[in-house]
Design a protein around this motif. Structure first.
Motif, PDB file in Angstrom:
ATOM      1  N   SER A  36     -45.863 106.515 -23.159  1.00 26.34           N
ATOM      2  CA  SER A  36     -46.687 105.376 -23.538  1.00 26.34           C
ATOM      3  C   SER A  36     -45.935 104.056 -23.435  1.00 26.34           C
ATOM      4  O   SER A  36     -46.391 103.028 -23.938  1.00 26.34           O
ATOM      5  CB  SER A  36     -47.230 105.561 -24.966  1.00 26.34           C
ATOM      6  N   GLY A  37     -44.778 104.077 -22.792  1.00 28.94           N
ATOM      7  CA  GLY A  37     -44.034 102.851 -22.548  1.00 28.94           C
ATOM      8  C   GLY A  37     -43.270 102.327 -23.740  1.00 28.94           C
ATOM      9  O   GLY A  37     -42.950 101.127 -23.792  1.00 28.94           O
ATOM     10  N   ARG A  58     -49.565 101.565 -25.458  1.00 26.31           N
ATOM     11  CA  ARG A  58     -50.736 101.753 -24.604  1.00 26.31           C
ATOM     12  C   ARG A  58     -51.564 100.483 -24.471  1.00 26.31           C
ATOM     13  O   ARG A  58     -52.268 100.302 -23.472  1.00 26.31           O
ATOM     14  CB  ARG A  58     -51.597 102.893 -25.155  1.00 26.31           C
ATOM     15  N   GLY A 118     -50.256  97.671 -24.111  1.00 26.27           N
ATOM     16  CA  GLY A 118     -49.503  96.795 -23.220  1.00 26.27           C
ATOM     17  C   GLY A 118     -48.468  95.930 -23.884  1.00 26.27           C
ATOM     18  O   GLY A 118     -47.851  95.084 -23.219  1.00 26.27           O
ATOM     19  N   GLU A 142     -44.855  95.071 -25.503  1.00 23.25           N
ATOM     20  CA  GLU A 142     -43.481  95.572 -25.428  1.00 23.25           C
ATOM     21  C   GLU A 142     -43.104  96.113 -26.803  1.00 23.25           C
ATOM     22  O   GLU A 142     -43.127  95.382 -27.798  1.00 23.25           O
ATOM     23  CB  GLU A 142     -42.518  94.462 -25.018  1.00 23.25           C
ATOM     24  N   ASP A 190     -50.368  88.916 -27.811  1.00 20.42           N
ATOM     25  CA  ASP A 190     -51.043  88.363 -26.635  1.00 20.42           C
ATOM     26  C   ASP A 190     -51.249  86.855 -26.776  1.00 20.42           C
ATOM     27  O   ASP A 190     -51.171  86.112 -25.790  1.00 20.42           O
ATOM     28  CB  ASP A 190     -52.415  89.031 -26.448  1.00 20.42           C
ATOM     29  N   ARG A 234     -55.742 103.258 -24.130  1.00 19.13           N
ATOM     30  CA  ARG A 234     -55.047 102.278 -23.313  1.00 19.13           C
ATOM     31  C   ARG A 234     -55.948 101.057 -23.167  1.00 19.13           C
ATOM     32  O   ARG A 234     -57.143 101.114 -23.404  1.00 19.13           O
ATOM     33  CB  ARG A 234     -54.671 102.878 -21.962  1.00 19.13           C
ATOM     34  N   ARG A 235     -55.345  99.946 -22.787  1.00 14.22           N
ATOM     35  CA  ARG A 235     -56.083  98.679 -22.756  1.00 14.22           C
ATOM     36  C   ARG A 235     -57.329  98.770 -21.869  1.00 14.22           C
ATOM     37  O   ARG A 235     -58.376  98.225 -22.219  1.00 14.22           O
ATOM     38  CB  ARG A 235     -55.147  97.589 -22.257  1.00 14.22           C
ATOM     39  N   ASP A 236     -57.249  99.472 -20.749  1.00 14.85           N
ATOM     40  CA  ASP A 236     -58.391  99.514 -19.836  1.00 14.85           C
ATOM     41  C   ASP A 236     -59.528 100.392 -20.341  1.00 14.85           C
ATOM     42  O   ASP A 236     -60.586 100.463 -19.716  1.00 14.85           O
ATOM     43  CB  ASP A 236     -57.954  99.948 -18.438  1.00 14.85           C
TER      44      ASP A 236
END
Length: 306
Positions: free
Chosen positions: A68-69, A41, A43, A45, A261, A302-304
């Motif tokens: 959630s990717g 969430r 972002g 990988e 990041d 999530r990041r946002d």
């Protein structure tokens, strides 16, 4: 990719039916599973390695990872059942009754270990799956196998009620911590492992055993990151707490996501992290954890949302 290795289970959370009867609702969970979800969430990988069942609960877990990717293809699938954890909440604090014998996660063996490609830069270990066998020995073998070439982060997330052979468990944790580049412990975990004493002194002793960054969380007070060059403290973000489920797991994700990041998830980079980098990592960890504790259950942001 950050590969999270450890338990995935179904938390049976307490609910009340429309008729006022007590009931339990199934929700995907597990400490390492929660960290993987939080990383996805945020972002990063992310991949997930565990023993996952093909039963209906296993499908819940796989679907939650995908939503959630998180890539679940490294996981080993079997027809053994999914671990269930029945949760009791008292004043927002969770206690658990586990049903784990002969499950897909518990029976994970070294024959089930994945072959990792160059996309995997860091491997995360932790949770109750380190306290039981054969899965505990399997995760340990993977940590030792990959420690020379990939960043290793560990969070034992100690649950004394799971430990049947304390001497063997302590020896396993010592071996994993010794090959870990990054270690996260709660203040309670630190004292269980190392006894009474000043938190900073204990963390520095732990640094001498091999890790390059030791993160100690102290609940509502905040978190401190210790390196060989000093210590960085970040206050917790004030929130109204719904419960603490998944707080530490989300913090772990924040640490790894921040380092990812910054392009610092390499063996060389983690040996010499600056105070500014450690502060950024701690900050993302505590901010993300604050969102999690403000919501019922392990529901990382999530990041946002940050």
């Amino acid at each position: 990719m950050i590969l999270c290795c450890g338990e995935a289970l179904i938390d049976m959370l307490p609910r009340t039916t429309g008729d006022g009867e007590p009931a339990f609702a199934p929700h995907a969970g597990g400490a390492v599973f929660n960290t993987a979800i939080a990383l996805g969430r945020l972002g990063a990988e992310t991949g997930f390695f565990s023993g996952l069942s093909r039963d209906m609960f296993g499908e819940i877990l796989v679907d939650a990872l995908a939503a959630s990717g998180v890539d679940a293809t490294p996981a080993h699938r079997s027809d053994n059942p999914t671990t269930l954890a029945f949760v009791k909440l008292v004043d927002g604090q969770a206690t658990y009754a586990f049903y784990d014998e002969n499950t897909a996660g518990r029976l994970l063996s070294q024959a089930d270990l994945p072959v990792l490609d160059d996309r995997v830069t860091a491997v995360f270990f932790g949770g109750i799956s380190l306290a039981v066998d054969p899965c505990g020995a399997t995760y340990e073998a993977l940590a030792l196998r990959e420690a020379a070439s990939r960043v290793i982060m560990s969070d034992p997330n100690i649950r004394p009620g799971f430990i049947r052979d304390e001497a063997a468990y302590r020896a396993r944790i010592d071996r994993i911590l010794a090959v870990s580049d990054i270690v996260k412990l709660s203040d309670d975990d630190l004292r269980w492992l190392m006894g009474d004493g000043d938190i900073g002194d204990l963390a520095r002793i732990l640094l001498e055993r091999g890790p390059h960054l030791v993160c100690i969380t102290e609940g509502a007070r905040g978190a401190t990151g210790y390196t060989r060059s000093g210590a960085v403290f970040v206050e917790a973000t004030p929130v109204t707490v719904a419960d603490t489920v998944g707080a530490g797991d989300t913090f772990n994700a924040g640490i790894l996501a921040a380092l990812s990041d910054a392009g610092l998830l390499s063996k060389d980079a983690v040996r010499d992290l600056s105070d500014a980098v450690v502060r950024d990592a701690l900050s993302l960890g505590v901010r993300a954890a604050a969102v999690t504790v403000s919501r019922a259950g392990a529901n990382p942001p999530r990041r946002d949302e940050l």
